[in-house]
Design an enzyme around this catalytic site. Structure first.
Site, PDB file in Angstrom:
ATOM      1  N   ASN A   1     -10.365   7.198  10.542  1.00 16.38           N
ATOM      2  CA  ASN A   1      -9.777   8.741  10.365  1.00 16.38           C
ATOM      3  C   ASN A   1     -10.534   9.210   9.358  1.00 16.38           C
ATOM      4  O   ASN A   1     -11.134  10.472   9.374  1.00 16.38           O
ATOM      5  CB  ASN A   1      -8.336   8.606  10.456  1.00 16.38           C
ATOM      6  CG  ASN A   1      -7.664  10.255  10.482  1.00 16.38           C
ATOM      7  OD1 ASN A   1      -8.325  11.079  10.911  1.00 16.38           O
ATOM      8  ND2 ASN A   1      -6.763  10.145   9.588  1.00 16.38           N
TER       9      ASN A   1
ATOM     10  N   ASN B   1       1.043  -1.145  -0.080  1.00 10.76           N
ATOM     11  CA  ASN B   1       0.023   0.117   0.062  1.00 10.76           C
ATOM     12  C   ASN B   1       0.878   1.287   0.089  1.00 10.76           C
ATOM     13  O   ASN B   1       1.602   1.630   1.005  1.00 10.76           O
ATOM     14  CB  ASN B   1      -0.829   0.125   1.207  1.00 10.76           C
ATOM     15  CG  ASN B   1      -1.712   1.195   1.360  1.00 10.76           C
ATOM     16  OD1 ASN B   1      -1.974   2.052   0.575  1.00 10.76           O
ATOM     17  ND2 ASN B   1      -2.576   1.188   2.455  1.00 10.76           N
TER      18      ASN B   1
ATOM     19  N   HIS C   1     -12.713   3.540  -0.137  1.00  5.67           N
ATOM     20  CA  HIS C   1     -12.744   2.560   0.829  1.00  5.67           C
ATOM     21  C   HIS C   1     -13.399   1.425   0.289  1.00  5.67           C
ATOM     22  O   HIS C   1     -14.226   0.363   1.071  1.00  5.67           O
ATOM     23  CB  HIS C   1     -13.533   2.888   2.221  1.00  5.67           C
ATOM     24  CG  HIS C   1     -13.049   3.994   2.966  1.00  5.67           C
ATOM     25  ND1 HIS C   1     -13.523   5.030   3.628  1.00  5.67           N
ATOM     26  CD2 HIS C   1     -11.567   4.236   3.533  1.00  5.67           C
ATOM     27  CE1 HIS C   1     -12.922   5.743   4.433  1.00  5.67           C
ATOM     28  NE2 HIS C   1     -11.589   5.280   4.172  1.00  5.67           N
TER      29      HIS C   1
ATOM     30  N   GLU D   1      -8.580  -4.778   5.437  1.00  2.89           N
ATOM     31  CA  GLU D   1      -8.063  -4.416   4.015  1.00  2.89           C
ATOM     32  C   GLU D   1      -7.049  -5.141   3.435  1.00  2.89           C
ATOM     33  O   GLU D   1      -7.121  -5.689   2.174  1.00  2.89           O
ATOM     34  CB  GLU D   1      -8.152  -2.980   3.839  1.00  2.89           C
ATOM     35  CG  GLU D   1      -9.461  -2.208   4.088  1.00  2.89           C
ATOM     36  CD  GLU D   1      -9.254  -0.650   4.226  1.00  2.89           C
ATOM     37  OE1 GLU D   1      -9.413  -0.057   2.998  1.00  2.89           O
ATOM     38  OE2 GLU D   1      -8.938  -0.264   5.352  1.00  2.89           O
TER      39      GLU D   1
ATOM     40  N   ARG E   1      -2.653  -1.833  -3.445  1.00  5.65           N
ATOM     41  CA  ARG E   1      -3.919  -1.033  -3.091  1.00  5.65           C
ATOM     42  C   ARG E   1      -3.733  -0.137  -3.982  1.00  5.65           C
ATOM     43  O   ARG E   1      -2.721   0.849  -3.956  1.00  5.65           O
ATOM     44  CB  ARG E   1      -3.886  -0.820  -1.800  1.00  5.65           C
ATOM     45  CG  ARG E   1      -5.303   0.260  -1.518  1.00  5.65           C
ATOM     46  CD  ARG E   1      -5.245   0.610  -0.056  1.00  5.65           C
ATOM     47  NE  ARG E   1      -6.410   1.339   0.263  1.00  5.65           N
ATOM     48  CZ  ARG E   1      -6.673   1.826   1.355  1.00  5.65           C
ATOM     49  NH1 ARG E   1      -5.889   1.681   2.581  1.00  5.65           N
ATOM     50  NH2 ARG E   1      -7.920   2.302   1.258  1.00  5.65           N
TER      51      ARG E   1
ATOM     52  N   ARG F   1     -11.420  15.789   7.849  1.00  6.90           N
ATOM     53  CA  ARG F   1     -12.159  16.295   6.522  1.00  6.90           C
ATOM     54  C   ARG F   1     -13.665  16.606   6.901  1.00  6.90           C
ATOM     55  O   ARG F   1     -14.363  16.186   7.718  1.00  6.90           O
ATOM     56  CB  ARG F   1     -12.370  14.903   5.499  1.00  6.90           C
ATOM     57  CG  ARG F   1     -11.066  14.680   4.934  1.00  6.90           C
ATOM     58  CD  ARG F   1     -11.138  13.757   3.827  1.00  6.90           C
ATOM     59  NE  ARG F   1     -10.108  13.112   3.275  1.00  6.90           N
ATOM     60  CZ  ARG F   1      -9.589  11.623   3.537  1.00  6.90           C
ATOM     61  NH1 ARG F   1     -10.653  10.967   4.025  1.00  6.90           N
ATOM     62  NH2 ARG F   1      -8.658  11.187   3.077  1.00  6.90           N
TER      63      ARG F   1
END
Ligand code: AMP
Length: 400
Positions: free
Chosen positions: A210, A7, A179, A384, A90, A240
């Site tokens: 997060n 990733n 996601h 994941e 990823r 965000r």
């Protein structure tokens, strides 16, 4: 099959070596400060964490250090790199062209390149990781698992923004969602764990970490999700803002004499829990502790976070004309009993009641609604890396 899951971020690289059959993680770690001074953190399962400071000018040197660590005669977990059978990457953005994970070839690389515009921070880094693995392990299959792919089943009415159509035509401006690996994994696991009919089920997945997003999944297929063209849309997140009136941008830019780019940076990096708490923290644990001590800034941030989740769940129940199960996942979804309680207590109109004892659950698949609830609510931990490993192994096996 031993799968190296990679990733890549712009200056970092996380990895796990996982066996797809046993689901055992042999080793994991990360490279940080790529392009700066460079630092590898490597941990074999059951062994000590090792930290090595060494220059890694690019992702190629970083991957080289990871591979060296994996075959190190003392602390490595492999005798040779031949034991790595596939690499799963990823990848953030596959745009509208990619709706599933795929074995990487020239065509897939050009799609990832084309989507750099849509994921300017991540896609170039993902490509660097892919190219480095191809160079250092020639001939091994590399698989791209896209964050956006699971959401490609959304109907047009869910992914279109109501702006002039030409912007979709010319620039592909639309909702993509992110996601996706987690939403796919958790929705599948929810259906399996609760014994729902995969061909006749309505599930809402709340991935709260997060970064947070929520999705509506009918018969295993995503029909709507809260993140948009970028991960900025939707829920209140760590830093965000999530949804807001777009006119806020112009208004603040004019008042503060700042550029649109600066404002978008503020919406991504200084808003959400961090902004609402007046800079106290973007981390839920810090805020819940501060709220317990009576801090009103922390309370405001947590109230807004929960309220937005409640509204999204309500809207997705409406969009699907019903719901069979709601799953909580991600750092907050899996651990924060307070958030789950606040949300579920506001869903009594659906005939849901919380099992307070079960809601103490952490880190395991667990039903947290009472047996007489009309809709089942569960905690379903996401994984994941394991999802990327499984999708990689499946594609590579099918190719053979
Ligand atoms: P993630 O991005 O999925 O790793 O989630 C990070 C978020 O989960 C942060 O806001 C953390 O404060 C929150 N989190 C992690 N562990 C816990 C915990 N034990 N209790 C409450 N929140 C937690």
């Amino acid at each position: 099959m031993n799968v190296l899951v990679v990733n890549c971020g712009s200056s970092s690289l996380k990895f796990q070596l996982i066996n797809s059959e046993t689901e055992a993680v042999a080793a994991k770690g990360l490279c940080e400060r790529i392009g700066l001074d460079g630092r590898l953190v490597y941990q074999p399962t059951g062994g000590e964490k090792e930290v090595t400071e060494a220059a890694m000018p690019t992702h190629t040197e970083a991957i080289k250090m990871v591979l060296d660590a994996l075959v190190n005669p003392k602390t490595g977990v492999l005798k040779s790199l031949d034991e790595v059978e596939a690499i799963g990457h990823r990848v953030l953005h596959g745009g509208a062209k990619i709706s599933d994970s795929c074995i990487i070839n020239d065509e897939v690389i050009s799609v990832i390149e084309e989507c750099c515009d849509l994921g300017p921070l991540h896609n170039p880094a993902n490509l660097m990781g892919i190219r480095a693995c191809m160079e250092l392990m020639p001939g091994k299959p590399n698989v791209a698992v896209f964050d956006t792919a699971f959401h490609q089943t959304m109907p047009e009415k869910a992914y279109m923004y109501a702006i002039p159509y030409k912007y979709y035509d010319k620039y592909k401006v639309r909702k993509y969602g992110f996601h996706g690996t987690s939403h796919r994994f958790v929705s599948k696991e929810t259906i399996k764990f609760l014994g729902l009919d995969p061909e006749n089920s309505k599930v809402i997945v709340a991935h709260l970490g997060n970064g947070s997003s929520i999705s509506a999944v009918v018969n295993g297929k995503c029909v709507d999700t809260s993140m948009g063209l970028t991960p900025l849309e939707g829920l209140v997140m760590g830093t965000r803002s999530g949804d807001l009136d777009p006119a806020v941008l112009e208004y603040i830019c004019n008042k503060e004499n700042i550029s649109v780019s600066e404002m978008v940076r503020i919406l991504n990096k200084e808003s959400g829990l961090l902004g609402l708490s007046q800079g106290l923290s973007s981390d839920f644990r810090d805020l819940s502790e501060a709220m317990e001590n009576g801090n009103p800034d922390a309370k405001r941030a947590i109230d807004c976070l929960c309220y937005r989740i409640i509204k999204y769940i309500g809207s997705y129940v409406a969009a699907m004309n019903g719901v069979d199960a709601i799953a909580f996942t991600g750092g907050i979804g899996e651990n924060a009993a307070l958030v789950r309680k606040t949300v579920v207590d506001n869903l009594s109109y659906l005939g849901i009641t919380l099992d307070e004892e079960a809601n103490k659950a952490r880190g395991e698949d667990k039903v947290i609604s009472t047996p007489d609830s009309k809709v089942t609510v569960a905690v379903i931990p996401t994984n994941e890396e394991l999802a990327i490993c499984q999708e990689t192994a499946e594609l590579v096996k099918n190719q053979k």
